[in-house]
Design a protein around this motif. Structure first.
Motif, short mmCIF file in Angstrom:
data_model
loop_
_atom_site.label_atom_id
_atom_site.label_comp_id
_atom_site.label_asym_id
_atom_site.label_seq_id
_atom_site.Cartn_x
_atom_site.Cartn_y
_atom_site.Cartn_z
N PRO A 237 0.81 -1.22 0.00
CA PRO A 237 0.00 0.00 0.00
C PRO A 237 0.85 1.28 0.00
O PRO A 237 0.69 2.15 0.85
CB PRO A 237 -0.81 -0.13 1.29
CG PRO A 237 0.09 -0.88 2.22
CD PRO A 237 0.84 -1.86 1.34
N LEU A 238 1.75 1.38 -0.96
CA LEU A 238 2.60 2.56 -1.13
C LEU A 238 2.47 3.04 -2.58
O LEU A 238 2.18 2.25 -3.48
CB LEU A 238 4.06 2.24 -0.81
CG LEU A 238 4.38 1.77 0.60
CD1 LEU A 238 5.86 1.43 0.72
CD2 LEU A 238 4.00 2.82 1.64
N ALA A 239 2.74 4.32 -2.79
CA ALA A 239 2.56 4.92 -4.10
C ALA A 239 3.55 4.39 -5.12
O ALA A 239 4.72 4.12 -4.81
CB ALA A 239 2.72 6.44 -3.98
N SER A 240 3.10 4.26 -6.34
CA SER A 240 4.00 3.88 -7.44
C SER A 240 5.10 4.93 -7.58
O SER A 240 4.85 6.14 -7.49
CB SER A 240 3.22 3.77 -8.74
OG SER A 240 2.26 2.75 -8.67
N GLY A 241 6.31 4.48 -7.81
CA GLY A 241 7.43 5.39 -8.02
C GLY A 241 7.90 6.12 -6.78
O GLY A 241 8.59 7.12 -6.88
N CYS A 242 7.57 5.60 -5.59
CA CYS A 242 7.93 6.32 -4.37
C CYS A 242 9.33 6.02 -3.88
O CYS A 242 9.89 6.78 -3.09
CB CYS A 242 6.94 6.00 -3.25
SG CYS A 242 7.00 4.29 -2.65
N ALA A 243 9.93 4.92 -4.33
CA ALA A 243 11.15 4.42 -3.70
C ALA A 243 12.39 4.69 -4.54
O ALA A 243 12.42 4.46 -5.75
CB ALA A 243 11.03 2.93 -3.44
N ASP A 244 13.44 5.14 -3.86
CA ASP A 244 14.75 5.26 -4.49
C ASP A 244 15.43 3.90 -4.56
O ASP A 244 16.20 3.63 -5.48
CB ASP A 244 15.62 6.23 -3.69
CG ASP A 244 15.05 7.62 -3.68
OD1 ASP A 244 15.52 8.46 -4.47
OD2 ASP A 244 14.12 7.89 -2.88
N VAL A 245 15.15 3.07 -3.56
CA VAL A 245 15.70 1.70 -3.50
C VAL A 245 14.59 0.78 -3.03
O VAL A 245 13.83 1.12 -2.12
CB VAL A 245 16.90 1.60 -2.53
CG1 VAL A 245 17.42 0.16 -2.45
CG2 VAL A 245 18.02 2.55 -2.94
N VAL A 246 14.49 -0.39 -3.64
CA VAL A 246 13.65 -1.47 -3.12
C VAL A 246 14.55 -2.66 -2.87
O VAL A 246 15.31 -3.09 -3.75
CB VAL A 246 12.52 -1.86 -4.09
CG1 VAL A 246 11.79 -3.11 -3.58
CG2 VAL A 246 11.53 -0.72 -4.26
N ALA A 247 14.50 -3.18 -1.64
CA ALA A 247 15.26 -4.37 -1.27
C ALA A 247 14.29 -5.52 -1.06
O ALA A 247 13.23 -5.35 -0.46
CB ALA A 247 16.06 -4.12 0.01
N ALA A 248 14.65 -6.68 -1.58
CA ALA A 248 13.83 -7.89 -1.39
C ALA A 248 14.79 -9.02 -1.06
O ALA A 248 15.19 -9.79 -1.93
CB ALA A 248 13.01 -8.20 -2.63
N GLY A 249 15.17 -9.10 0.19
CA GLY A 249 16.17 -10.06 0.62
C GLY A 249 15.55 -11.32 1.21
O GLY A 249 14.74 -11.24 2.13
N GLU A 250 15.94 -12.46 0.67
CA GLU A 250 15.46 -13.76 1.18
C GLU A 250 13.93 -13.76 1.30
O GLU A 250 13.37 -14.22 2.28
CB GLU A 250 16.13 -14.07 2.53
CG GLU A 250 17.63 -14.25 2.43
CD GLU A 250 18.02 -15.32 1.42
OE1 GLU A 250 17.75 -16.50 1.67
OE2 GLU A 250 18.60 -14.97 0.36
N LEU A 251 13.29 -13.26 0.28
CA LEU A 251 11.83 -13.17 0.25
C LEU A 251 11.22 -14.01 -0.85
O LEU A 251 10.26 -14.74 -0.63
CB LEU A 251 11.41 -11.70 0.06
CG LEU A 251 9.94 -11.45 -0.25
CD1 LEU A 251 9.07 -11.83 0.96
CD2 LEU A 251 9.71 -10.00 -0.65
N LEU A 252 11.76 -13.91 -2.06
CA LEU A 252 11.09 -14.49 -3.22
C LEU A 252 10.91 -16.00 -3.11
O LEU A 252 9.94 -16.55 -3.63
CB LEU A 252 11.87 -14.15 -4.50
CG LEU A 252 11.99 -12.65 -4.83
CD1 LEU A 252 12.77 -12.46 -6.11
CD2 LEU A 252 10.62 -12.00 -4.92
N GLU A 253 11.83 -16.68 -2.42
CA GLU A 253 11.71 -18.14 -2.27
C GLU A 253 10.70 -18.53 -1.19
O GLU A 253 10.52 -19.72 -0.90
CB GLU A 253 13.07 -18.76 -1.96
CG GLU A 253 13.60 -18.53 -0.56
CD GLU A 253 14.39 -17.25 -0.41
OE1 GLU A 253 15.22 -17.17 0.52
OE2 GLU A 253 14.17 -16.31 -1.21
#
Length: 256
Positions: free
Chosen positions: A104-120
Motif C-alpha cells: 500500500p505505497l505509491a508507485s514510483g515512491c522508492a529510491d531503492v527497493v530491497a527484497a532479501g530472502e523473500l522471493l523463495e
C-alpha cells in the motif's frame, strides 16, 4: 507463548512468530540472515537526494537497518509478521503490515527497493517482482537475493542446510525456489535490467563460527562473498529504466 512442539507445514509464516526471539541473536536461528543483510546493504549507495526512501520488502525484524545507518534513507519495512515488525520498529524502521504482492505505497515512491530472502518464500514471486518494480522511481535501484531452483540448491539449502543447528527445520519449501534466468527476464519485463552473481558464506569462517558457537564463545561472524556460480544462492541488482514520458512522484508525502 507459542507451542514449541507443534509441527507446521514447510514455509508456514507462523514459524516466524514461534522464532520471534531469534531475530537479533547473532548466533541464533537467523544468523545467516544477518550476514546476508550486510552483503545486500553493500550494494546500496548513499542516498543521492534528501528524503530518499528505501522500501524493504519482507523486512522481518529489520536486520538491514544497522547496515544502512548513515546512508541517508528513510527505511520503510513491509512484512506480514507482526511480531517481527514490532522489533523492526524498535530499530528505527517505519513499518507497514502488508503482503509483498500488494504493497500500500505509491508507485514510483522508492529510491531503492530491497527484497532479501523473500522471493523463495512467496507462492507468486512474479507478482512480488512486479510490485517491487512498480514502487521504484525511474533510475531507482532494486537489490535482492534468493535461492535458485536447482537440484544443488535443494540439496544444500534443505536436505543438508536444515540439518545444521542454526537453520530452522521446514523454513523453506523447495518448490518455491526461483530460477535465476526467469527472475532476470521478469525484471526486464518491468524495466529493470538485473545483474546477477552467485554468493556464499566464507566456508572456513563458517566452520570456525560453528565451533565457537558450540563452545558458547563469540567471535567475528562469517561474511557473504561472491562466487562464480548462481546455482544455489544468488544476488541481483539493477536500476529501473528512465521513461521520459513519466513524471517522478513528489518527494514528499509518499509514506504516512
Amino acid at each position: 507463548m507459542p507451542d514449541a512442539r507443534r509441527t507446521l507445514p514447510r514455509n508456514d509464516p507462523r514459524q516466524y512468530d514461534d522464532l520471534a526471539g531469534e531475530w537479533w541473536r547473532p548466533d541464533g536461528a537467523f544468523a545467516m540472515l544477518h550476514w546476508l543483510a550486510e552483503s545486500r546493504a553493500a550494494l546500496v549507495p548513499a542516498a543521492s537526494r534528501p528524503a530518499a526512501l528505501l522500501v524493504d520488502l519482507g523486512c522481518g525484524a529489520g536486520l538491514l537497518a544497522p547496515h544502512l545507518a548513515g546512508k541517508g534513507y528513510r527505511h520503510v519495512g513491509v512484512d506480514l509478521t507482526g511480531s517481527a515488525l514490532r522489533q523492526a520498529a524498535g530499530h528505527g524502521v517505519t513499518v507497514v503490515n502488508a503482503d509483498a504482492t500488494a504493497v500500500p505505497l505509491a508507485s514510483g515512491c522508492a529510491d531503492v527497493v530491497a527484497a532479501g530472502e523473500l522471493l523463495e518464500h512467496v507462492p507468486d514471486w512474479r507478482t512480488v517482482v512486479a510490485e517491487a518494480c512498480r514502487l521504484l522511481r525511474p533510475g531507482g535501484l532494486l537489490v535482492l537475493d534468493t535461492l535458485n531452483d536447482t537440484a544443488l540448491s535443494r540439496l544444500l539449502a534443505v536436505h543438508i542446510g536444515e540439518r545444521l543447528p542454526t537453520v530452522p527445520r521446514g523454513i523453506h519449501d523447495p518448490r518455491l525456489f526461483v530460477d535465476a534466468r526467469a527472475l532476470a527476464a521478469e525484471c526486464a519485463r518491468h524495466g529493470v535490467n538485473l545483474r546477477l552473481r552467485g554468493i556464499r558464506p566464507q566456508l572456513t569462517r563458517v566452520l570456525g563460527w560453528l565451533a565457537r558457537r558450540a563452545r558458547g564463545a563469540g567471535g567475528v561472524p562469517p561474511r557473504i562473498v561472491p562466487t562464480w556460480s548462481t546455482a544455489v544462492l544468488y544476488q541481483g541488482w539493477g536500476r529501473r529504466e528512465r521513461d521520459q514520458t513519466q513524471t517522478d512522484v513528489s518527494e514528499e508525502g509518499t509514506v504516512a
